[in-house]
Design an enzyme around this catalytic site. Structure first.
Site, PDB file in Angstrom:
ATOM      1  CG  HIS A 154      -5.913   4.577  -2.633  1.00  0.00           C
ATOM      2  ND1 HIS A 154      -5.952   5.878  -2.216  1.00  0.00           N
ATOM      3  CD2 HIS A 154      -4.824   4.027  -2.054  1.00  0.00           C
ATOM      4  CE1 HIS A 154      -4.918   6.111  -1.426  1.00  0.00           C
ATOM      5  NE2 HIS A 154      -4.218   4.994  -1.307  1.00  0.00           N
ATOM      6  CD  GLN A 183       2.678   0.469  -0.075  1.00  0.00           C
ATOM      7  OE1 GLN A 183       3.579  -0.045   0.556  1.00  0.00           O
ATOM      8  NE2 GLN A 183       2.102   1.587   0.296  1.00  0.00           N
ATOM      9  CG  ASP A 206      -2.161   5.110   6.415  1.00  0.00           C
ATOM     10  OD1 ASP A 206      -3.261   4.625   6.085  1.00  0.00           O
ATOM     11  OD2 ASP A 206      -1.078   4.714   5.947  1.00  0.00           O
ATOM     12  NE  ARG A 248       0.943   9.397  -4.713  1.00  0.00           N
ATOM     13  CZ  ARG A 248       1.157   8.441  -3.810  1.00  0.00           C
ATOM     14  NH1 ARG A 248       0.156   8.075  -3.014  1.00  0.00           N
ATOM     15  NH2 ARG A 248       2.341   7.849  -3.708  1.00  0.00           N
ATOM     16  NE  ARG A 272      -0.558   0.845  -6.497  1.00  0.00           N
ATOM     17  CZ  ARG A 272       0.049   1.792  -5.815  1.00  0.00           C
ATOM     18  NH1 ARG A 272      -0.539   2.967  -5.655  1.00  0.00           N
ATOM     19  NH2 ARG A 272       1.236   1.586  -5.278  1.00  0.00           N
ATOM     20  CD  GLU A 281      -7.559   5.091   0.733  1.00  0.00           C
ATOM     21  OE1 GLU A 281      -7.110   3.918   0.627  1.00  0.00           O
ATOM     22  OE2 GLU A 281      -6.851   6.043   1.106  1.00  0.00           O
TER      23      GLU A 281
END
Length: 318
Positions: free
Chosen positions: A187, A99, A231, A78, A104, A292
C-alpha cells in the site's frame, strides 16, 4: 531477536575498504534504519514491517506519512508502505479480522541485514542494503490465530539502492494438511508536489474496478488523473508493464511489478480525508498518491508447502 544482548548496533566498514551502508536501531528497538554512504536512507517500523521513510541522497522524502499516524503499535500506520495480508479491503463474511488483514498491525521480527557493493563502471560503485523481516502464525496473538487458524510464514525484504527501493514478500503455507486463500498488496503512499499536476501512465487500456462508482468495471483511456476521491483496482494489459508517475510533465517515479497482477490507485480527496482521524494534515491529499502493486483481483490458493512471492521496485527520477 532485535533486542538480544551483544548485537552490534551498526554495520561498519572495514579499515582500508570502501565505506558500506550502516544499519541502526532506535533506542526502543521499534525502528530499523539503513543509510548508504551516498546518503540515501530507508526506515522500517517493526509494527507492521511498515516502511516509514525513504529519502534520496539529498534528504528529500519520497513517501507520504500522515503526521497523525500511530507509531506505537496501537493501530496501522497511515502512510509509508503498509503491507496488506491475508486479504484486501473488508474481511470476507464470517471472518473476524480488521480491514486489510493483520500483517500491517502485527509486530514483525527483524531477521537480518546485508550490504553489498559492486563496480558499476570506472569510478562508480553500486551500493545496496537489504533488510529482512519475518512474521509467522506463532507470532500472532491468540484472537488473530483463532480467527485465521492457518500455519504460515511471511518473509518481507526491503532493499535500498541508490536510485530505487524494492520490497518483496514471500508467503509460505506451513500447514500440514490445509490449503488457504490469500491476497497480497503493498500500500505505497508516494509523495507528490501537487496532485492536480500529477498523472499516472502505463495503465492506458487496462480494465479496472471503480470502487467509488459501485464497483463498476471500466476501461482506462489515456493517463490517469486525480480530480476527486479515487479508489480503483487496475489489471494492466501486460503483467510486467511499468507504471509511471508524471508530475508537471516530468516522470518522477516508475513502479515495476513482479508477480503482482494488479495496481490499486487511491487518493481520498478532501471530504474523505476530513473524516479520517489519522489523516493529517487534512489537505495532505494534495501531496500524496497511492500506487499499490498487489494480487487482489482474485485469490492465491496455497496448498500445504506451497509459497507465493511478489515484489515491487520503485525508482525515482531527479
Amino acid at each position: 531477536m532485535v533486542g538480544r544482548a551483544n548485537r552490534p548496533p551498526t554495520l561498519t566498514s572495514t579499515p582500508g575498504l570502501p565505506p558500506t551502508a550502516s544499519v541502526t536501531f532506535s533506542d526502543d528497538h521499534s525502528l530499523v534504519s539503513a543509510v548508504l554512504p551516498t546518503g540515501e536512507s530507508v526506515s522500517v517500523l517493526l509494527h507492521g514491517a511498515t516502511v516509514l521513510s525513504w529519502k534520496d541522497a539529498s534528504g528529500t522524502e519520497k513517501l507520504w506519512l500522515s503526521t497523525a499516524s500511530a507509531l506505537d503499535g496501537t493501530k496501522p500506520v497511515r502512510g509509508g508502505i503498509p503491507l496488506v495480508f491475508p486479504f484486501f479491503g473488508p474481511p470476507p463474511p464470517g471472518l473476524s479480522l480488521p480491514q486489510h488483514g493483520f500483517a500491517r498491525s502485527a509486530r514483525w521480527e527483524f531477521l537480518g541485514k546485508s550490504t553489498s557493493e559492486s563496480a558499476g563502471g570506472v569510478g562508480v560503485v553500486d551500493l545496496s542494503a537489504k533488510l529482512d523481516f519475518g512474521l509467522s502464525s506463532a507470532g500472532l496473538d491468540a484472537a488473530t490465530r483463532e480467527a485465521w487458524p492457518f500455519a504460515f510464514n511471511l518473509i518481507y525484504t526491503v532493499t535500498l539502492d541508490r536510485g530505487s527501493l524494492t520490497t518483496s514478500l514471500v508467503v509460505s503455507n506451513d500447514d500440514e494438511a490445509r490449503p488457504f486463500d490469500c491476497q497480497v498488496l503493498m500500500h505505497t503512499y508516494l509523495r507528490v508536489a501537487d496532485i492536480a499536476q500529477t498523472e499516472i501512465t502505463g495503465l492506458d487500456g487496462a480494465s479496472y474496478v471503480d470502487k467509488v462508482d459501485g464497483a463498476a468495471t471500466k476501461t482506462q483511456s489515456a493517463a490517469v488523473t486525480i480530480a476527486g476521491e479515487t479508489d480503483r483496482v487496475y489489471t494492466p494489459m501486460a503483467s510486467g508493464a511499468q507504471v509511471a508517475v508524471v508530475e508537471g510533465g516530468k516522470k518522477t517515479f516508475s513502479v515495476a511489478r513482479d508477480n503482482l497482477a494488479n495496481v490499486v490507485v487511491w487518493n481520498p480527496w478532501a471530504d474523505k480525508a476530513k473524516g479520517m482521524a489519522d489523516f493529517e494534515p487534512k489537505d495532505g491529499y494534495k501531496n500524496m498518491l497511492c500506487v499499490e502493486p498487489g494480487a487482489v483481483s482474485g485469490w492465491q490458493t496455497l496448498e500445504p508447502g506451497d509459497a507465493f512471492e511478489g515484489a515491487q521496485t520503485i525508482t525515482y527520477y531527479s
